[in-house]
Write an enzyme that holds these catalytic residues in place. Structure first.
Site, short mmCIF file in Angstrom:
data_model
loop_
_atom_site.label_atom_id
_atom_site.label_comp_id
_atom_site.label_asym_id
_atom_site.label_seq_id
_atom_site.Cartn_x
_atom_site.Cartn_y
_atom_site.Cartn_z
N LYS A 92 0.82 -1.22 0.00
CA LYS A 92 0.00 0.00 0.00
C LYS A 92 0.85 1.27 0.00
O LYS A 92 0.43 2.31 -0.49
CB LYS A 92 -0.94 0.00 1.21
CG LYS A 92 -1.95 -1.15 1.22
CD LYS A 92 -3.05 -0.96 0.20
CE LYS A 92 -4.09 -2.07 0.25
NZ LYS A 92 -5.09 -1.95 -0.83
N GLU A 128 -9.56 5.81 3.23
CA GLU A 128 -10.34 4.73 3.83
C GLU A 128 -9.37 3.59 4.10
O GLU A 128 -8.32 3.51 3.48
CB GLU A 128 -11.42 4.26 2.84
CG GLU A 128 -10.93 3.27 1.77
CD GLU A 128 -9.92 3.83 0.79
OE1 GLU A 128 -9.84 5.07 0.67
OE2 GLU A 128 -9.18 3.05 0.16
N SER A 181 1.78 -9.71 -0.62
CA SER A 181 1.43 -8.28 -0.58
C SER A 181 1.68 -7.62 0.77
O SER A 181 1.85 -6.42 0.85
CB SER A 181 -0.03 -8.09 -1.00
OG SER A 181 -0.89 -8.87 -0.19
C1 LIG Z 1 -1.56 -6.96 2.69
C2 LIG Z 1 -2.71 -6.66 1.81
N1 LIG Z 1 -2.88 -7.36 0.67
C3 LIG Z 1 -3.91 -7.14 -0.14
C4 LIG Z 1 -4.87 -6.20 0.14
C5 LIG Z 1 -6.04 -6.04 -0.80
O1 LIG Z 1 -6.04 -4.88 -1.53
P1 LIG Z 1 -5.67 -4.87 -3.07
O2 LIG Z 1 -6.52 -5.87 -3.75
O3 LIG Z 1 -5.96 -3.48 -3.49
O4 LIG Z 1 -4.23 -5.19 -3.20
C6 LIG Z 1 -4.76 -5.44 1.32
C7 LIG Z 1 -5.78 -4.43 1.64
O5 LIG Z 1 -5.94 -3.92 2.68
C8 LIG Z 1 -3.65 -5.68 2.16
O6 LIG Z 1 -3.50 -4.99 3.30
#
Ligand SMILES: Cc1ncc(COP(=O)(O)O)c(C=O)c1O
Lengths: 403, 265
Positions: free
Chosen positions: A95, A117, A387
């Site tokens: 993020k 948000e 992620s």
């Molecule tokens: C670690 C992590 N992965 C994935 C996501 C999902 O979001 P996005 O699909 O935008 O990557 C989030 C959202 O809060 C997150 O904190």
């Protein structure tokens, strides 16, 4: 071979094929135009790009590593799994890539107040961090259900000087936090930049967020060529709003031999409707409009937005970024889901065999690799976007494991 | 208004009558299903008898992002009462049968209308006796499909301008809107406010000079007789929502007391 297309999207009106656009109150349209103009000029401004690159290198900690998960691959007995380590970026998730970029844009537009948000709290933490770094005021809207299940991130945001505004309306999760943020933005549009945290919302957000996140795939592509001497067979990412997935996919989109797999939240199963798998449940997931964009939306027969469920707050959202809907139409990317229990099992597996505690969101992507790797040859290569890190999820995992 | 065709002719007749009486048209917003289906119809009938010139009839949506707390709460109640787009069309039909003659414009967020189908919605709403549609999350750039459907049924497609809209956007809205243009009085969501924007006259004049004669109706925040006196001379009509809904917590008597006070000379 996957179909590729040379066309750069979105088009002028913010459409990716049949999806995207701008469906917001008139008051906000001029602010979206202003944001688009600021972004267009920043994109081609060497000074802006240099500032962004410098912060990525010296503050965020980029490039993040690509880790060969040897013991996991061995145990599954098939494809070689590589993890793109967004968990090692500052603040512990991808993020931050978008938050730093948008904070610089806000500064460029002369807006001193940031609103955001958050679901899992990772975008909120990233927004609070970027605001602290650049001296901006920051307010983060968060559903009260998410505040309870991601408590450590609430403290982190507060420590970073952000005000966390609880949202007790509707499902008390990410969807309602976005409603509240949009209402704030309509009211304070002159002074405020809305730092949207995923590749969704009205044009130009899906494109801006994609572009700021696409560094994930650019690095991963270079890194896998170095590490494995070849492109991967599969790229796998979890899909909440879709920003980490589009960030990984984008650099591979023209590589027709690379399959792109998005993993949605299967919750407690598709049949019962208790999930957030917008693409996998034709009963609930249909094209519609939510939060300013036309895309797949979970809704009832009367067009009311459906309640969603996921063990991971970051995937617990009824709409999905419009570019994913388009990639799915083109059959360039494919979408599947992992259930709460599959994600939990993958979470524990990665902890034990690789010494990495993943975010529960990311564990959904790991779960898909666990399903696919065994039937693939040992020479095959999978990249999974890790992620984020899982420190924020320890309470949830302990509770679930105790059950 | 008997004998005038529903849709654009009825709306034009409403503004002509108000103009002849040298006042702005009073268009209350009222959501179907608040506090119950029956009571919402009773409230609208009471308003019709109290001299409302037309109505903005609220269709509930789960995520009303242009609305403040009062309308959010009222429409959540309506949803809990099982109100759908279809049920709102039933309500319009029933209100016509019970003698409400004034124009009724349905106000709904886009997604429930998409689920119904734009062409089907305009056809069925017109047949039920409605006169137009107001969609707060549909800016002019995305309104082409709706414009076509509305045109073929002589049905009003109201579009919004805001204090942030520039001259080019105002002109684009004026070229496409039918029935009237909805002027958002403040940058913000719906909800009663103590004072209206200081530059209201300037804003209305800016829109007026580019509106090409289409009536202008002001909404968002209007809640007192003083507000009404301030805007009567500026606009062709005004919408009152949140303050009215608050009053409706006192039932039809509450609605009556509020309107009497609001329209006091
Ligand atoms: C670690 C992590 N992965 C994935 C996501 C999902 O979001 P996005 O699909 O935008 O990557 C989030 C959202 O809060 C997150 O904190």
């Amino acid at each position: 071979m996957n179909k590729t297309s040379q066309q750069t999207l979105p088009d002028e009106r913010g459409y990716f094929g049949a999806y995207g656009g701008r469906f917001v109150p008139e008051t906000l349209i001029p602010a979206l135009d202003e944001l688009l103009a600021a972004y267009e000029s920043a994109r081609v401004d060497p000074a802006f790009q240099a500032q962004l690159a410098n912060l990525q290198a010296t503050y965020v900690g980029r490039p993040t590593p690509l880790t060969h998960a040897r013991r996991l691959s061995q145990q599954l007995g098939g494809a070689q799994i590589y993890l793109k380590r967004e968990d090692l970026a500052h603040t512990g998730a991808h993020k931050i890539n978008n938050a730093i970029g948008q904070a610089l844009l806000a500064q460029r537009m002369g807006k001193h107040r940031i609103i955001a948000e958050t679901g899992a709290g990772q975008h909120g933490v990233a927004a609070a961090t970027a605001a602290a770094l650049l001296g901006l005021e920051c307010h983060v809207y968060m559903g009260t259900v998410d505040m309870a299940r991601q408590q450590p991130n609430v403290y982190r945001m507060q420590l970073l000087g952000a005000e966390v505004l609880p949202v007790a309306a509707g499902s008390k999760t990410l969807k309602d936090a976005i409603n509240a943020a949009i209402r704030d933005w309509v009211t304070n549009v002159q002074s405020t930049h809305y730092m949207l945290g995923s590749a969704l919302g009205p044009h130009p957000y899906p494109r801006i967020v994609r572009d700021f996140q696409s560094i994930i795939g650019v690095e991963a592509r270079r890194q896998i060529l170095e590490a494995a001497g070849r492109l991967p067979d599969l790229c796998i990412a979890c899909v909440g709003g879709g920003s980490n997935a589009i960030g990984l996919f984008h650099a591979f989109q023209e590589d027709a031999a690379v399959d792109l797999i998005g993993v949605e939240a299967g919750g407690s199963g598709i049949a019962g409707g208790v999930h957030a798998a917008r693409f996998s449940d034709p009963e609930l997931g249909r094209p519609g409009v939510l939060h300013g964009t036309r895309t797949f939306v979970m809704q009832d027969a009367n067009g009311q937005i459906a309640d969603t469920h996921s063990i991971s707050a970051g995937l617990d959202y009824p709409a999905v970024g419009p570019e994913h809907a388009h990639l799915r139409d083109l059959e360039r990317a494919h979408y599947t889901y992992a259930s709460d229990s599959e994600a939990l099992a993958a979470f524990h597996l990665l902890c034990k065999v690789q010494g990495i505690i993943p975010a529960l969101e990311s564990a959904h992507a790991i779960a898909e690799a666990v399903k696919r790797a065994p039937s693939m040859p040992k020479t095959a290569v999978i990249i999974v976007n890790l992620s984020g890190r899982g420190d924020k999820d320890l309470d949830t995992v302990l509770q679930e494991t105790g059950k | 208004m008997t004998g005038v065709e529903h849709g654009l002719p009825a709306i034009a007749a409403m503004f002509a009558a108000a103009r002849a009486a040298q006042r702005a048209a009073f268009l209350p917003y009222y959501p179907i299903g608040y506090p119950s289906y029956t009571e919402s119809l009773d409230a609208i009938i009471a308003l019709a008898e109290l001299g409302a010139d037309g109505f903005e009839i609220g269709v509930p949506f789960s995520d009303p992002l242009a609305d403040g707390p009062v309308i959010q709460a009222a429409t959540q109640t309506a949803l809990a009462n099982g109100i759908t787009v279809r049920r709102c069309l039933d309500a319009v039909r029933e209100l016509r049968l019970r003698g409400v003659m004034q124009p009724m414009l349905l106000m709904s967020y886009l997604n429930p209308l998409l689920a119904y189908g734009p062409a089907a919605f305009v056809r069925d709403a017109k047949a039920a006796g409605a006169d137009g549609v107001i969609i707060p999350d549909l800016p002019v750039e995305e309104a082409a499909e709706w414009a076509a459907a509305c045109r073929s049924h002589n049905f009003a497609q109201v579009l919004f301008v805001a204090p942030t809209s520039d001259a080019a956007r105002i002109a684009a809205v004026a070229a496409q809107a039918t029935g009237f243009i909805y002027l958002v009085s403040v940058t913000g969501v719906t909800g009663a406010r103590t004072g209206l924007s200081a530059d209201l006259a300037g804003f209305v004049a800016r829109v007026r000079s580019r509106a090409g004669g289409i009536p202008l109706v002001l909404g968002f925040g209007i809640s007192t007789a003083a507000h009404v006196r301030q805007i009567e001379q500026l606009t062709d009509g005004f919408i009152v929502g949140s303050a009215l809904i608050k009053a409706a917590q006192g039932g039809v008597a509450g609605v009556r007391a509020f309107v009497t006070e609001l329209r006091a000379p």
